[in-house]
Design a protein around this motif. Structure first.
Motif, short mmCIF file in Angstrom:
data_model
loop_
_atom_site.label_atom_id
_atom_site.label_comp_id
_atom_site.label_asym_id
_atom_site.label_seq_id
_atom_site.Cartn_x
_atom_site.Cartn_y
_atom_site.Cartn_z
N ARG A 178 13.10 -0.61 16.23
CA ARG A 178 13.69 -0.61 14.89
C ARG A 178 13.94 0.82 14.41
NH1 ARG A 178 11.59 -4.65 10.28
NH2 ARG A 178 12.17 -6.10 11.94
N LEU A 179 13.00 1.73 14.66
CA LEU A 179 13.22 3.12 14.28
C LEU A 179 14.40 3.72 15.03
CD1 LEU A 179 9.49 4.31 14.17
CD2 LEU A 179 11.05 4.18 12.21
N ALA B 208 0.83 -1.21 0.00
CA ALA B 208 0.00 0.00 0.00
C ALA B 208 0.86 1.26 0.00
CB ALA B 208 -0.94 -0.01 1.20
N ALA B 209 1.94 1.25 0.77
CA ALA B 209 2.82 2.42 0.81
C ALA B 209 3.54 2.63 -0.52
CB ALA B 209 3.84 2.27 1.94
N ARG B 210 3.95 1.54 -1.15
CA ARG B 210 4.69 1.66 -2.42
C ARG B 210 3.79 2.06 -3.58
NH1 ARG B 210 7.16 -3.30 -0.79
NH2 ARG B 210 5.99 -4.38 -2.43
N VAL C 249 7.31 8.39 1.73
CA VAL C 249 7.64 7.17 0.98
C VAL C 249 8.98 7.36 0.26
CG1 VAL C 249 6.86 5.66 -0.90
CG2 VAL C 249 5.20 6.64 0.70
N PRO C 250 9.91 6.39 0.36
CA PRO C 250 9.75 5.09 1.01
C PRO C 250 9.96 5.18 2.52
CG PRO C 250 11.93 5.21 0.04
CD PRO C 250 11.22 6.50 -0.32
N LEU C 251 9.12 4.50 3.27
CA LEU C 251 9.27 4.45 4.71
C LEU C 251 10.48 3.59 5.08
CD1 LEU C 251 6.24 5.39 4.45
CD2 LEU C 251 5.86 4.21 6.62
N PRO C 252 11.02 3.78 6.28
CA PRO C 252 12.06 2.86 6.76
C PRO C 252 11.48 1.44 6.86
CG PRO C 252 11.80 4.75 8.24
CD PRO C 252 10.68 4.81 7.24
N PRO D 116 13.88 9.60 13.24
CA PRO D 116 13.01 10.32 14.19
C PRO D 116 11.54 10.06 13.89
CG PRO D 116 13.87 11.83 12.53
CD PRO D 116 14.51 10.49 12.26
N TRP D 117 10.78 9.81 14.95
CA TRP D 117 9.35 9.56 14.78
C TRP D 117 8.57 10.31 15.83
CZ3 TRP D 117 12.29 6.21 17.65
CH2 TRP D 117 11.73 5.72 18.84
#
Length: 197
Positions: free
Chosen positions: A167-168, A90-92, A144-147, A174-175
């Motif tokens: 993981r981040l 979905a993100a891609r 996008v692209p997300l980590p 940074p989140w």
């Protein structure tokens, strides 16, 4: 600024949605609550004014989903695989560099205001998470692209949010996090959310 929104939904079928909840309150009652919660999430997406895609399952359910939600939504079948695979696909689907946010359909407290908070957060952070009481998240988004926060994760467990944070952090990404909300998987969740007495 345009933000691409997504929601992952199942066809509204008794025995197919909210199976843990259905085991406690019955399939028809669980289906009614699912439709109510998903309807609230869809209303929030629509009110935001940003383009939104419903990613649905099973793959043959497009006519059923269309009858449910109407003709104005972009519909796409979910990919095969675990939730991480489905989120990644979905993100891609949006252009590189775009902002993308995906929400769940079973969090009755979720509102358009949470979307605005998420969009604001992405002006300052690479990723935004909407934590749930049970250790998961009701919203995830980023540029996008997300980590790599979708592969090899402990989906459907109370360890997901912590694993995502770890993981981040390990990647130096940074989140930001939104207010904690409750998603509804059990009768106790539904009662706590005011959906059952």
């Amino acid at each position: 600024m345009i933000v691409h929104l997504a929601i992952l939904l199942k066809a509204p079928r008794a025995g197919f949605v909210k199976t843990r909840l259905a085991a406690e309150i019955g399939e028809q009652h669980a289906l009614r609550l699912y439709r109510l919660m998903a309807g609230r999430a869809l209303a929030a997406l629509k009110a935001s004014g940003h383009p939104a895609t419903i990613w649905y399952t099973p793959v043959e359910a497009q006519p059923e989903i269309r009858r449910w939600v109407g003709t104005e939504w972009d519909l796409r079948a979910q990919a095969s695989g675990d939730l991480g695979v489905r989120l990644s696909v979905a993100a891609r689907a949006v252009q590189l560099g775009s902002l993308w946010i995906c929400v769940g359909g079973d969090c009755p407290e979720f509102s358009e205001g949470h979307l605005h908070l998420a969009i604001e957060a992405l002006q300052r952070h690479s990723v935004v998470l909407g934590p749930t009481v049970d250790g998961g998240y009701y919203l995830v988004g980023g540029r996008v692209p997300l980590p790599d926060i979708f592969s090899g994760m402990p989906w459907s467990t109370d360890r997901l949010l912590e694993a995502t944070r770890r993981r981040l952090g390990d990647a130096g990404v940074p989140w930001s996090e939104l207010p904690v909300l409750r998603d509804v998987d059990t009768a106790a969740d539904a009662r706590a959310s005011g959906l059952l007495t």
